[in-house]
Design a protein around this motif. Structure first.
Motif, PDB file in Angstrom:
ATOM      1  N   TYR A 136       0.833  -1.208   0.000  1.00  0.00           N
ATOM      2  CA  TYR A 136       0.000   0.000   0.000  1.00  0.00           C
ATOM      3  C   TYR A 136       0.872   1.264   0.000  1.00  0.00           C
ATOM      4  O   TYR A 136       0.595   2.225  -0.721  1.00  0.00           O
TER       5      TYR A 136
ATOM      6  N   ASN B 170       3.999   1.548  -1.089  1.00  0.00           N
ATOM      7  CA  ASN B 170       4.651   1.688  -2.401  1.00  0.00           C
ATOM      8  C   ASN B 170       3.663   2.151  -3.474  1.00  0.00           C
ATOM      9  O   ASN B 170       4.022   2.924  -4.359  1.00  0.00           O
ATOM     10  N   TRP B 171       2.439   1.693  -3.379  1.00  0.00           N
ATOM     11  CA  TRP B 171       1.423   2.089  -4.344  1.00  0.00           C
ATOM     12  C   TRP B 171       1.102   3.578  -4.196  1.00  0.00           C
ATOM     13  O   TRP B 171       0.961   4.303  -5.185  1.00  0.00           O
ATOM     14  N   GLN B 172       0.969   4.033  -2.955  1.00  0.00           N
ATOM     15  CA  GLN B 172       0.666   5.443  -2.713  1.00  0.00           C
ATOM     16  C   GLN B 172       1.829   6.348  -3.095  1.00  0.00           C
ATOM     17  O   GLN B 172       1.626   7.509  -3.435  1.00  0.00           O
TER      18      GLN B 172
ATOM     19  N   ILE C  32       4.768  -2.939  -8.547  1.00  0.00           N
ATOM     20  CA  ILE C  32       4.441  -3.510  -7.241  1.00  0.00           C
ATOM     21  C   ILE C  32       3.948  -4.945  -7.366  1.00  0.00           C
ATOM     22  O   ILE C  32       3.681  -5.594  -6.354  1.00  0.00           O
TER      23      ILE C  32
END
Length: 96
Positions: free
Chosen positions: A59, A61-63, A69
């Motif tokens: 989460y 890394n995604w944000q 990812i």
């Protein structure tokens, strides 16, 4: 020659008496089963920790806008999946 044969027979029978008995084997199985359930619970706790920590890392890394990812998702998923499957595998292996 007869003397050598009789000595060999005595040694073989003495080795047979040195084997552990039924009560010792039952005690060993009981000890293994009592410690196995705590190891099984430890596997489940580790799987939960891997899942939660992995979810938070993915989460984050995604944000942050990381492009790749997918490998992180697969790595954390299979780490927790491995820990979940290791408990039943060990249970089947030891026959508990």
């Amino acid at each position: 020659m007869k003397y050598l044969l009789s000595v060999c027979c005595c040694l073989i029978s003495a080795a047979a008496f040195a084997q552990p008995g039924i009560t010792e084997m039952q005690q060993a199985k009981q000890d293994l089963s009592s410690t196995f359930f705590s190891a099984f619970d430890c596997c489940m706790v580790l799987a939960c920790i891997f899942g939660l920590f992995g979810g938070l890392r993915v989460y984050h890394n995604w944000q942050m806008g990381k492009d790749r990812i997918d490998s992180a998702v697969a790595a954390w998923f299979f780490a927790s999946f491995f820990m979940i499957l290791s408990g039943p595998f060990l249970r089947a292996l030891f026959g508990i």
